[in-house]
Design a protein around this motif. Structure first.
Motif, PDB file in Angstrom:
ATOM      1  N   MET A  65    -105.570  43.755 -68.894  1.00  0.00           N
ATOM      2  CA  MET A  65    -105.191  45.070 -68.379  1.00  0.00           C
ATOM      3  C   MET A  65    -103.859  44.919 -67.660  1.00  0.00           C
ATOM      4  O   MET A  65    -103.746  44.159 -66.684  1.00  0.00           O
ATOM      5  CB  MET A  65    -106.252  45.605 -67.419  1.00  0.00           C
ATOM      6  N   THR A  66    -102.868  45.649 -68.133  1.00  0.00           N
ATOM      7  CA  THR A  66    -101.516  45.538 -67.591  1.00  0.00           C
ATOM      8  C   THR A  66    -101.066  46.875 -67.020  1.00  0.00           C
ATOM      9  O   THR A  66    -101.135  47.898 -67.706  1.00  0.00           O
ATOM     10  CB  THR A  66    -100.521  45.091 -68.675  1.00  0.00           C
ATOM     11  N   MET A  67    -100.613  46.853 -65.769  1.00  0.00           N
ATOM     12  CA  MET A  67    -100.051  48.046 -65.135  1.00  0.00           C
ATOM     13  C   MET A  67     -98.582  47.766 -64.823  1.00  0.00           C
ATOM     14  O   MET A  67     -98.233  46.676 -64.341  1.00  0.00           O
ATOM     15  CB  MET A  67    -100.799  48.397 -63.854  1.00  0.00           C
ATOM     16  N   MET A  68     -97.736  48.761 -65.090  1.00  0.00           N
ATOM     17  CA  MET A  68     -96.307  48.640 -64.811  1.00  0.00           C
ATOM     18  C   MET A  68     -95.917  49.732 -63.830  1.00  0.00           C
ATOM     19  O   MET A  68     -96.093  50.922 -64.110  1.00  0.00           O
ATOM     20  CB  MET A  68     -95.512  48.740 -66.108  1.00  0.00           C
ATOM     21  N   PHE A  69     -95.374  49.330 -62.679  1.00  0.00           N
ATOM     22  CA  PHE A  69     -95.071  50.253 -61.593  1.00  0.00           C
ATOM     23  C   PHE A  69     -93.561  50.389 -61.404  1.00  0.00           C
ATOM     24  O   PHE A  69     -92.849  49.384 -61.290  1.00  0.00           O
ATOM     25  CB  PHE A  69     -95.684  49.760 -60.282  1.00  0.00           C
ATOM     26  N   ASP A  70     -93.096  51.632 -61.353  1.00  0.00           N
ATOM     27  CA  ASP A  70     -91.697  51.881 -61.012  1.00  0.00           C
ATOM     28  C   ASP A  70     -91.424  51.458 -59.569  1.00  0.00           C
ATOM     29  O   ASP A  70     -92.328  51.478 -58.730  1.00  0.00           O
ATOM     30  CB  ASP A  70     -91.373  53.370 -61.149  1.00  0.00           C
ATOM     31  N   PRO A  71     -90.180  51.089 -59.248  1.00  0.00           N
ATOM     32  CA  PRO A  71     -89.834  50.825 -57.851  1.00  0.00           C
ATOM     33  C   PRO A  71     -90.170  52.046 -56.990  1.00  0.00           C
ATOM     34  O   PRO A  71     -89.930  53.183 -57.380  1.00  0.00           O
ATOM     35  CB  PRO A  71     -88.322  50.583 -57.894  1.00  0.00           C
ATOM     36  N   GLY A  72     -90.711  51.799 -55.818  1.00  0.00           N
ATOM     37  CA  GLY A  72     -91.148  52.883 -54.942  1.00  0.00           C
ATOM     38  C   GLY A  72     -92.647  53.069 -54.938  1.00  0.00           C
ATOM     39  O   GLY A  72     -93.189  53.752 -54.072  1.00  0.00           O
ATOM     40  N   ILE A  73     -93.337  52.457 -55.905  1.00  0.00           N
ATOM     41  CA  ILE A  73     -94.804  52.435 -55.930  1.00  0.00           C
ATOM     42  C   ILE A  73     -95.224  50.975 -55.843  1.00  0.00           C
ATOM     43  O   ILE A  73     -94.999  50.197 -56.773  1.00  0.00           O
ATOM     44  CB  ILE A  73     -95.368  53.080 -57.212  1.00  0.00           C
ATOM     45  N   ALA A  74     -95.804  50.586 -54.713  1.00  0.00           N
ATOM     46  CA  ALA A  74     -96.133  49.177 -54.446  1.00  0.00           C
ATOM     47  C   ALA A  74     -97.622  48.936 -54.667  1.00  0.00           C
ATOM     48  O   ALA A  74     -98.454  49.406 -53.883  1.00  0.00           O
ATOM     49  CB  ALA A  74     -95.743  48.811 -53.019  1.00  0.00           C
ATOM     50  N   PRO A  75     -97.997  48.208 -55.714  1.00  0.00           N
ATOM     51  CA  PRO A  75     -99.421  47.987 -56.001  1.00  0.00           C
ATOM     52  C   PRO A  75    -100.071  47.042 -54.995  1.00  0.00           C
ATOM     53  O   PRO A  75     -99.411  46.199 -54.390  1.00  0.00           O
ATOM     54  CB  PRO A  75     -99.397  47.369 -57.399  1.00  0.00           C
ATOM     55  N   PHE A  76    -101.387  47.192 -54.838  1.00  0.00           N
ATOM     56  CA  PHE A  76    -102.162  46.250 -54.037  1.00  0.00           C
ATOM     57  C   PHE A  76    -102.088  44.859 -54.666  1.00  0.00           C
ATOM     58  O   PHE A  76    -101.888  44.717 -55.875  1.00  0.00           O
ATOM     59  CB  PHE A  76    -103.640  46.658 -53.979  1.00  0.00           C
ATOM     60  N   LYS A  77    -102.267  43.867 -53.836  1.00  0.00           N
ATOM     61  CA  LYS A  77    -102.434  42.504 -54.342  1.00  0.00           C
ATOM     62  C   LYS A  77    -103.912  42.276 -54.658  1.00  0.00           C
ATOM     63  O   LYS A  77    -104.772  42.442 -53.794  1.00  0.00           O
ATOM     64  CB  LYS A  77    -101.959  41.488 -53.315  1.00  0.00           C
ATOM     65  N   TYR A  78    -104.206  41.947 -55.899  1.00  0.00           N
ATOM     66  CA  TYR A  78    -105.582  41.696 -56.330  1.00  0.00           C
ATOM     67  C   TYR A  78    -105.748  40.218 -56.665  1.00  0.00           C
ATOM     68  O   TYR A  78    -104.970  39.665 -57.466  1.00  0.00           O
ATOM     69  CB  TYR A  78    -105.917  42.538 -57.558  1.00  0.00           C
ATOM     70  N   GLU A  79    -106.745  39.605 -56.072  1.00  0.00           N
ATOM     71  CA  GLU A  79    -107.018  38.196 -56.323  1.00  0.00           C
ATOM     72  C   GLU A  79    -107.327  37.972 -57.805  1.00  0.00           C
ATOM     73  O   GLU A  79    -108.163  38.649 -58.389  1.00  0.00           O
ATOM     74  CB  GLU A  79    -108.197  37.727 -55.465  1.00  0.00           C
ATOM     75  N   GLY A  80    -106.609  37.026 -58.410  1.00  0.00           N
ATOM     76  CA  GLY A  80    -106.818  36.704 -59.812  1.00  0.00           C
ATOM     77  C   GLY A  80    -105.860  37.384 -60.758  1.00  0.00           C
ATOM     78  O   GLY A  80    -105.839  37.055 -61.949  1.00  0.00           O
ATOM     79  N   CYS A  81    -105.060  38.339 -60.278  1.00  0.00           N
ATOM     80  CA  CYS A  81    -104.089  39.037 -61.127  1.00  0.00           C
ATOM     81  C   CYS A  81    -102.720  38.379 -61.004  1.00  0.00           C
ATOM     82  O   CYS A  81    -102.396  37.755 -59.990  1.00  0.00           O
ATOM     83  CB  CYS A  81    -104.001  40.513 -60.751  1.00  0.00           C
ATOM     84  N   THR A  82    -101.906  38.541 -62.031  1.00  0.00           N
ATOM     85  CA  THR A  82    -100.570  37.951 -62.069  1.00  0.00           C
ATOM     86  C   THR A  82     -99.529  39.046 -61.883  1.00  0.00           C
ATOM     87  O   THR A  82     -99.616  40.103 -62.510  1.00  0.00           O
ATOM     88  CB  THR A  82    -100.341  37.227 -63.406  1.00  0.00           C
ATOM     89  N   TYR A  83     -98.528  38.769 -61.042  1.00  0.00           N
ATOM     90  CA  TYR A  83     -97.498  39.743 -60.696  1.00  0.00           C
ATOM     91  C   TYR A  83     -96.137  39.220 -61.149  1.00  0.00           C
ATOM     92  O   TYR A  83     -95.749  38.097 -60.802  1.00  0.00           O
ATOM     93  CB  TYR A  83     -97.479  39.994 -59.188  1.00  0.00           C
ATOM     94  N   THR A  84     -95.437  40.041 -61.933  1.00  0.00           N
ATOM     95  CA  THR A  84     -94.108  39.665 -62.412  1.00  0.00           C
ATOM     96  C   THR A  84     -93.097  40.694 -61.942  1.00  0.00           C
ATOM     97  O   THR A  84     -93.178  41.870 -62.315  1.00  0.00           O
ATOM     98  CB  THR A  84     -94.080  39.561 -63.949  1.00  0.00           C
ATOM     99  N   GLU A  85     -92.157  40.253 -61.129  1.00  0.00           N
ATOM    100  CA  GLU A  85     -91.098  41.123 -60.621  1.00  0.00           C
ATOM    101  C   GLU A  85     -89.903  41.046 -61.566  1.00  0.00           C
ATOM    102  O   GLU A  85     -89.370  39.972 -61.818  1.00  0.00           O
ATOM    103  CB  GLU A  85     -90.689  40.701 -59.214  1.00  0.00           C
ATOM    104  N   THR A  86     -89.481  42.199 -62.088  1.00  0.00           N
ATOM    105  CA  THR A  86     -88.288  42.282 -62.909  1.00  0.00           C
ATOM    106  C   THR A  86     -87.278  43.171 -62.191  1.00  0.00           C
ATOM    107  O   THR A  86     -87.538  43.661 -61.097  1.00  0.00           O
ATOM    108  CB  THR A  86     -88.590  42.864 -64.300  1.00  0.00           C
ATOM    109  N   GLU A  87     -86.137  43.374 -62.819  1.00  0.00           N
ATOM    110  CA  GLU A  87     -85.104  44.214 -62.200  1.00  0.00           C
ATOM    111  C   GLU A  87     -85.616  45.622 -61.947  1.00  0.00           C
ATOM    112  O   GLU A  87     -85.226  46.264 -60.988  1.00  0.00           O
ATOM    113  CB  GLU A  87     -83.870  44.276 -63.101  1.00  0.00           C
ATOM    114  N   TYR A  88     -86.502  46.096 -62.820  1.00  0.00           N
ATOM    115  CA  TYR A  88     -86.993  47.452 -62.606  1.00  0.00           C
ATOM    116  C   TYR A  88     -88.505  47.501 -62.415  1.00  0.00           C
ATOM    117  O   TYR A  88     -88.968  47.640 -61.294  1.00  0.00           O
ATOM    118  CB  TYR A  88     -86.543  48.383 -63.743  1.00  0.00           C
ATOM    119  N   PRO A  89     -89.346  47.386 -63.456  1.00  0.00           N
ATOM    120  CA  PRO A  89     -90.782  47.543 -63.191  1.00  0.00           C
ATOM    121  C   PRO A  89     -91.394  46.291 -62.580  1.00  0.00           C
ATOM    122  O   PRO A  89     -90.954  45.169 -62.837  1.00  0.00           O
ATOM    123  CB  PRO A  89     -91.372  47.826 -64.575  1.00  0.00           C
TER     124      PRO A  89
END
Length: 537
Positions: free
Chosen positions: A201-225
């Motif tokens: 399950m993959t969620m992509m968030f625009d800048p300005g919407i900060a997702p919760f940190k969920y244990e076991g999930c992977t977070y990738t920061e790019t220039e935009y999403p």
């Protein structure tokens, strides 16, 4: 398809209810104005993969729009699907009726855009894997041109077919404000005839919407999403679904992935969901992946993947047969204030001299501006009116001249020698505290004491001519002054630091004949300044 492009909501089981709500709220179209051109449209996927016998059927969404159309409707002719597949009208769909080989859907006589109408596609009993067919889709109204129908292919396949059913796009977008907590639903169903293996399950968030940190999930920061990927373990049987659920410290379960609206959020903010077997990050362009930062959360909030029946352990996992419907999206409208200030400049020289002026804009507000909310426009724009007694011989990067031709048309080109220039910054994200300047070369054709031009947000060539109001209109105009009077200066933001040194160096070089220093100054055409404190992070 690129995963960094704006993903829009498409095939979704919840679309049926959404269309009913939208149509119920539509006002009737009034009498047509003679110059108001009527239109009607319908669209769906051009290539549909459908599981063989054993699939529970597949929801197919037709997106419709109409403007000033009289008796609008769309028709599906499924003659070309004989022996392959058949459309059915699901319960609750009051717009559509099956008539022989056609599905006819009557639409309201009203104005609407991107309203979903859901039909269900079933494989025929004799259909075999590899069989192909086609249907046509035609949008019709009594007062619109008769245009050719579009053709859409259907292929019978053997495998899993993950179809996203949430989130859904809502129009108008819900309004939110900084600090609000959002839960965006994320769910999918396997509409194939085989089970799917482990999914992501993959969620992509625009800048300005900060997702919760969920244990076991992977977070990738790019220039935009910001990309969040959470594992879905086990097989997903035909007809079964999975839903993301947040579990708080007290065990309370809330459907959806949580996020907080950031203090600098402003305008349209998208959240997109994908259900795939593989990681989205692996498909990022190399240049984006090289700058991305990926971390796996080892602590944080808990989540569970809620199962939706049926559950049958006898199914064997198979590959995905149609990835066209593995994504959907929604959006929020962040309410916030904005404030931009223009940056002016000063320079001095004699007739024939060429001086450089660095002009631009600074984000002095609390909101981050981004180019994506406007569909590709620059994140911020500003305009330059050239001082009298000067001629533009070098156009600033990102700027174009605008002028009115003798026939009344508007010229638009990055050429020198004009009096008005429209500029856009080259950064997709314009953070609070950041500033942007671009360099114009001006040739002095006449020495005029305190010759004054302006940098502003007023553009008479654009519609509307005035920009949206910001928090402080008092800093919206800055002066560009050539040969200022003693004690005079350019208006707007004061020129300090490197920018003052650059302008002073250009003036000194010209007066002293320092050719090398002048060339160095001319090479510095664009300066992007980001503050070093935490305000722009």
């Amino acid at each position: 398809m690129t995963f960094l492009s704006r993903l829009s909501a498409r095939r979704t089981g919840a679309a049926l209810a959404a269309s009913a709500l939208v149509f119920a709220a539509l006002p009737a179209t009034s009498a047509l104005a003679e110059d108001d051109f009527p239109s009607v449209g319908a669209a769906t996927s051009y290539d549909i993969g459908l599981g063989a016998v054993g699939t529970p059927g597949k929801a197919v969404t037709v997106w419709v729009d109409a403007h000033n159309a009289v008796k609008p409707r769309f028709e599906i002719d499924q003659t070309g699907l004989a022996g392959v597949a058949t459309f059915a009208v699901p319960d609750g769909n009051d717009q559509c009726k099956a008539t022989g080989k056609k599905i006819v859907c009557d639409l309201p006589q009203a104005d609407f855009t991107s309203v979903p109408i859901v039909l269900v596609l079933h494989p025929d009993k004799g259909a075999a894997v590899g069989d192909k067919g086609a249907f046509t889709l035609d949008a019709i109204a009594e007062n619109t041109p008769d245009l050719p129908a579009s053709e859409h292919k259907v292929t019978i396949a053997d495998g899993a077919d993950l179809v996203v059913t949430a989130p859904t796009y809502v129009s108008p977008v819900p309004e939110v404000k900084p600090g609000d907590v959002l839960f965006t639903k994320a769910a999918f169903v396997n509409y194939g005839n085989r089970a799917a293996a482990d999914a992501t399950m993959t969620m992509m968030f625009d800048p300005g919407i900060a997702p919760f940190k969920y244990e076991g999930c992977t977070y990738t920061e790019t220039e935009y999403p910001l990309i969040v990927e959470c594992p879905v373990d086990g097989t997903i049987e035909p007809g079964a679904g999975r839903e993301f659920v947040t579990v708080d410290e007290n065990g309370k379960e809330t459907p959806g992935m949580g996020a907080v609206v950031a203090p600098d959020a402003l305008g349209w903010k998208g959240v997109d969901f994908l259900a795939l077997a593989d990681s989205v990050v692996e498909d990022l362009p190399p240049e984006v992946l090289a700058k991305a930062k990926t971390t796996k959360a080892t602590s944080g909030k808990k989540f569970k993947i809620r199962q939706q029946q049926p559950v049958n352990k006898s199914f064997k996992a198979q590959p995905e047969i149609d990835k066209n419907d593995n994504y959907a999206g929604t959006a929020y409208g962040a309410l916030n204030s904005r404030d931009l200030a223009t940056i002016g400049a000063t320079a001095s020289g004699g007739v024939g001299s060429v001086v450089t002026v660095n002009i631009g804009v600074k984000n002095t507000g609390v909101s981050m501006l981004d180019a994506y909310r406007t569909g590709g426009e620059p994140a911020a724009r500003f305009n330059f009116v050239v001082p009298d007694g000067t001629e533009v011989v070098g156009v600033g990067e990102g700027c174009v001249a605008r002028w009115k031709e003798d026939d009344g048309s508007i010229g638009w080109d990055p050429v020198p020698g004009k009096r008005f220039y429209d500029c856009g910054i080259d950064s997709s994200l314009f953070k609070p505290g950041a500033s942007y300047t671009t360099a114009f070369q001006l040739k002095i054709t006449q020495v005029i004491a305190h010759a004054t031009g302006t940098v502003s947000f007023t553009n008479p060539f654009r519609d509307p001519a005035e920009p949206p109001a910001d928090a402080n209109p008092g800093n919206d105009v800055a002066e560009v002054v050539i040969n200022p009077n003693p004690g005079g200066s350019g208006g707007g933001l004061p020129l300090t630091g490197a920018q003052t040194g650059l302008v002073a160096s250009v003036g000194a070089a010209l007066l002293a004949g320092g050719v090398a220093l002048f060339l160095v100054a001319r090479r510095r055409r664009v300066v992007l300044v980001v503050p070093q404190d935490g305000s722009a992070e």
